[in-house]
Scaffold this motif. Structure first.
Motif, short mmCIF file in Angstrom:
data_model
loop_
_atom_site.label_atom_id
_atom_site.label_comp_id
_atom_site.label_asym_id
_atom_site.label_seq_id
_atom_site.Cartn_x
_atom_site.Cartn_y
_atom_site.Cartn_z
N CYS A 144 0.73 -1.79 0.25
CA CYS A 144 0.41 0.01 0.27
C CYS A 144 0.20 1.64 -0.20
O CYS A 144 0.67 2.15 -1.31
N ASN A 145 1.74 1.62 1.37
CA ASN A 145 2.59 2.54 0.63
C ASN A 145 3.77 2.33 -0.16
O ASN A 145 3.80 4.15 -0.60
N HIS A 146 3.58 1.50 -0.86
CA HIS A 146 4.60 1.96 -2.27
C HIS A 146 4.16 2.23 -3.11
O HIS A 146 4.55 3.47 -4.15
N SER A 147 2.96 1.59 -3.31
CA SER A 147 1.79 1.97 -3.85
C SER A 147 1.14 3.57 -4.18
O SER A 147 0.89 3.89 -5.22
N MET A 168 10.82 1.04 11.14
CA MET A 168 10.54 0.44 10.05
C MET A 168 9.82 1.63 9.41
O MET A 168 9.85 2.70 8.93
N THR A 169 9.30 2.32 10.51
CA THR A 169 7.58 2.60 10.41
C THR A 169 8.63 4.34 10.35
O THR A 169 8.19 5.30 9.27
N ARG A 170 9.61 4.68 10.65
CA ARG A 170 10.42 5.86 10.40
C ARG A 170 11.65 5.91 9.47
O ARG A 170 11.29 7.09 8.96
N ILE A 171 11.46 4.72 9.06
CA ILE A 171 12.14 4.59 8.24
C ILE A 171 11.50 5.81 6.91
O ILE A 171 11.80 5.85 5.81
N SER A 172 10.18 4.46 6.53
CA SER A 172 9.53 5.30 6.23
C SER A 172 8.57 6.03 5.81
O SER A 172 8.57 7.34 4.99
N VAL A 173 8.83 6.73 7.18
CA VAL A 173 7.99 8.55 7.17
C VAL A 173 9.66 8.95 6.36
O VAL A 173 8.87 10.19 5.65
N LEU A 174 10.68 8.60 6.44
CA LEU A 174 11.69 10.04 6.18
C LEU A 174 11.69 9.53 4.33
O LEU A 174 11.92 10.43 3.77
N LYS A 175 11.83 8.85 4.42
CA LYS A 175 11.20 8.33 2.85
C LYS A 175 10.39 8.97 1.83
O LYS A 175 10.46 9.37 1.06
N TRP A 176 8.93 9.09 2.28
CA TRP A 176 8.09 9.79 2.17
C TRP A 176 8.25 11.10 2.15
O TRP A 176 8.27 11.78 1.15
N LEU A 177 9.54 12.02 2.96
CA LEU A 177 9.42 12.78 3.04
C LEU A 177 10.58 13.02 2.34
O LEU A 177 10.61 14.24 1.07
#
Length: 740
Positions: free
Chosen positions: A321-324, A393-402
């Motif tokens: 979901c996150n990737h899409s 992993m959530t923090r990493i994903s948040v930073l990837k989003w930013l």
């Protein structure tokens, strides 16, 4: 009951038998009623038929006497059997009194009511469909009946009614959905099982398009999916699976926008996997239609990314979901709404019902006009960064989003940079190296993005010249980052705040300082990093921190592979730029005498290094000082200084190098480092050739005022000495040395 009352056309014998407590006698009466009604049907006497039904309903089925009610129920069933295909003309009169008995306190009577209605429905078949809602309503109550016989009877009636609905093409779905939407929120397990079984049946009928009404019942279905009963959950999963198959077959007719927000509010462990699976399909099928719901989707998805292997399937679905969702964000989203003509309606978790009408109009033709709710997304991301319980992993994903948002929508993102910046700096103290790496990527993009471009200021020395920053050689137009050949105003702000953080958190500097700086040198440019930090440290008031920071930077400069190019640039001061860089670094390096000498060794300023070492006699020689000299000796023996050791072969042209090394040797106590350096110097050929006249000096681009540099060194060290004496409470005695 008053048996003397006139119940004609029912005979007194029929009336007495209907009131009898024995079932067999009531059954005989029912047969007589059936015979009587058949005669009326043959005579086409509808008046008498209605009169019989009315008497059976009001005087018997609705009587206060239980045996009379039982007689009325069997009598009404007999009427229906006698009417046959004509029963449809009298269904309202036949059904209503029977349904009333569904609420009777006597379980036997409720059972007889089920039996009577079964016979009525069996005869009428499709004719009962106009009365389906009242039948469904009555059955839904009996589904939870505590008496097993009543439940068994209701199940027989339920199966019959399902067969009729399946066979018919006249089912009124529009009229039924409001009742279904109401009853689907029942908490009773039997009622839930009843509801689910009906949805499954309706979904299987080709002529009934329940998918159009899925937004109205989807929330209830997910609530049922969280039931404690495995059987109910399994049935609900089947129902949702069938709906999802149909959605995949006909995505163009699906109301994605109305259902997207329903999915994100369900975080129960039992239903989260299904919700994530649906969300993944929605994002892939609906595309940009779900963008207005991005903040809600991320609120639901991000925590799942930190699940362990016990919830591996949910984690994988959330990751998809996150990737899409991330892929839906494009550079077009950086345009202002006025330019695109789009309308942005941010959706939050509090806006589940009622749905905003604008999204019910979105179809495939309108998808390109949906505007990204960037403010809502940034708010969710920032909230997860601030939450100390957020998983790695959530923090990493948040930073990837930013990072992704700064790449795709830099103009709009820089409106949020001032609010995000403090938390991004704080995240550098995270326990995870991977989190820090992603955080540095975001900060580096902020510092180099052209969207944040303003005049950069900063002085490299005491002059009025501005700090000129360079761009990595690899930064080209085709790179993934849209960085331009200059840093923006946030770069210098970043460097200042990073050093402040190191100053306030000495553990961060000690444990992660070198790691952070090395990574920044890769992400931005080593010269930019060292140039700006040297300039900032030149004005640092905390002299102890300045000395520690210089020592850290110096170690990185001399040992890190990431600094290879910068070391080569400093080895030969043949250009104006390299000389300017040396002077900039030198003035700050003076906070740490040993680091200053090592910088002179690196730049092959051996005579100046010798002059500096001569001044060490006036400094306070501490244990820490000698440890730094010890480390410098170890570095001289490392591959970094291979060229320096080879220059020892050319004694005639490098006398000051040898003198400087002997100076270090004289500073050291009889230690392992002393033995190491002494052994190295014994390998120097023909020491008698060490002389200072007729020396061939290395060519440099410009003449540097080394006297001025020495004076600067003296001024800085005087400040350090004064501060140390103030801290120790001692008088200023320049000649006093620490005895080791």
């Amino acid at each position: 009951m008053n048996t003397e009352k006139d119940f004609s056309p029912l005979t007194p014998n029929i009336v007495r038998a209907l009131n009898d407590k024995l079932y067999e006698k009531r059954k005989v009466a029912a047969l007589e009623i059936e015979k009587l009604v058949r005669e009326f049907v043959a005579q086409n006497n509808s008046t008498q038929i209605r009169h019989v039904i009315q008497i059976l309903a009001s005087e018997f089925a609705l009587s206060q006497h239980p045996h009379s009610r039982k007689g009325g129920l069997i009598g009404l069933a007999a009427c229906s059997i006698a009417l046959g295909k004509d029963s449809g003309l009298y269904l309202k009169e036949l059904i209503e009194p029977v349904l009333t008995c569904f609420n009777d306190s006597d379980s036997r009577l409720r059972y007889y009511a089920c039996e009577a209605l079964y016979n009525i429905v069996k005869v009428a078949r499709g004719a009962v469909l106009p009365h389906f809602n009242v039948l469904f309503d009555g059955l839904s109550k009996l589904a939870a009946d505590p008496d097993p016989n009543v439940k068994s009877g209701s199940e027989l009636l339920d199966r019959l009614l399902k067969d009729i609905v399946t066979e018919s093409n006249k089912f009124d779905l529009v009229a039924f959905v409001p009742l279904l939407r109401e009853r689907i929120y029942s908490n009773n397990q039997y009622a839930r099982q009843f509801i689910i079984s009906w949805i499954l049946v309706l979904e299987s009928v080709p002529d009934i398009n329940l998918l159009d009404y899925l937004p109205e019942i989807l929330d209830g279905l997910f609530q049922i999916l969280g039931d404690s009963s495995k059987e109910i959950r399994r049935t609900c999963e089947v129902v949702l699976g069938e709906f999802l198959k149909e959605i995949k077959k006909t995505p163009s007719s699906v109301k994605f926008a109305e259902m997207a927000n329903i999915l994100v509010i369900h975080s129960n462990d039992l239903i989260q996997l299904t919700a994530m699976t649906w969300m993944r399909e929605f994002i892939q099928l609906a595309g940009r239609v779900v963008l207005p719901y991005s903040s809600g989707i991320l609120t639901a998805v991000l925590p799942c990314l930190s699940y362990d292997d016990r919830k591996k399937s949910t984690k994988e679905a959330a990751s998809a979901c996150n990737h899409s969702l991330m892929k839906l964000v494009t550079p077009e989203d950086d345009e202002d709404e006025e330019e695109t003509g789009s309308v942005c309606v941010p959706i939050t978790l509090s806006c589940v019902l009622p749905f905003l009408p604008v999204f019910s109009l979105l179809n495939s033709a309108d998808r390109s006009q949906v505007t990204l709710d960037l403010d809502g997304i940034v708010q969710v991301l920032d909230r997860h960064l601030h939450d100390s319980s957020t998983g790695m992993m959530t923090r990493i994903s948040v930073l990837k989003w930013l990072y992704h948002l700064y790449i795709k929508t830099p103009r709009k993102m820089f409106r949020h940079t001032d609010s995000l910046f403090p938390m991004l700096l704080k995240t550098l103290s995270d326990e995870s190296d991977e989190v820090i790496l992603k955080d540095l990527e975001v900060l580096a993009e902020i510092a180099s993005s052209p969207a944040g471009q303003t005049d950069s200021s900063g002085s490299c020395d005491n002059s009025d010249s501005k700090l000129e920053l360079q761009v990595p050689d690899g930064a080209k137009a085709g790179d993934s980052s849209p960085s331009t050949p200059s840093m923006n105003s946030y770069f210098y702000k970043f460097m200042i705040n990073l050093l402040k953080r190191f100053c306030l958190e000495r553990k961060l500097l000690e444990n992660r300082g070198a790691f952070i700086i090395r990574q920044l040198c890769l992400l931005l440019h080593a010269e930019n990093i060292f140039h700006s930090m040297a300039d900032i440290l030149l004005k640092e008031e905390d002299l102890k921190f300045a000395s520690t920071m210089v020592q850290t930077l110096n170690t990185i400069l001399l040992t890190s592979a990431e600094l290879f190019q910068l070391r080569n640039q400093l080895k030969d001061l043949r250009t104006q730029e390299s000389c300017a860089l040396f002077c900039c670094l030198y003035r700050s390096w003076c906070h740490n005498p040993v680091a200053t000498v090592s910088l002179c060794f690196l730049t092959q300023n051996y005579r100046h290094a010798y002059d500096l070492i001569q001044k060490f006699g006036d400094l306070e020689v501490t244990v820490d000082f000698l440890m730094e000299v010890d480390k410098l000796v170890q570095l001289i023996e490392s591959p970094i200084f291979t060229y320096l050791r080879l220059q020892l072969l050319d004694v005639e042209n490098n006398p000051y190098l040898i003198k400087a090394l002997y100076g270090l040797l004289m500073l050291l106590p009889q230690s392992q480092a002393f033995q190491l350096l002494s052994h190295r110097l014994r390998c120097v050929p023909n020491p008698e050739l060490m002389r200072t006249n007729s020396i061939t000096m290395r060519p440099t681009y410009t003449h540097m005022d080394y006297n001025d540099l020495l004076q600067h060194f003296d001024r800085v060290q005087s400040k350090h000495l004064e501060v140390r004496h103030q801290r120790s409470g001692r008088a200023d005695h320049p000649d006093r040395k620490l005895m080791l």
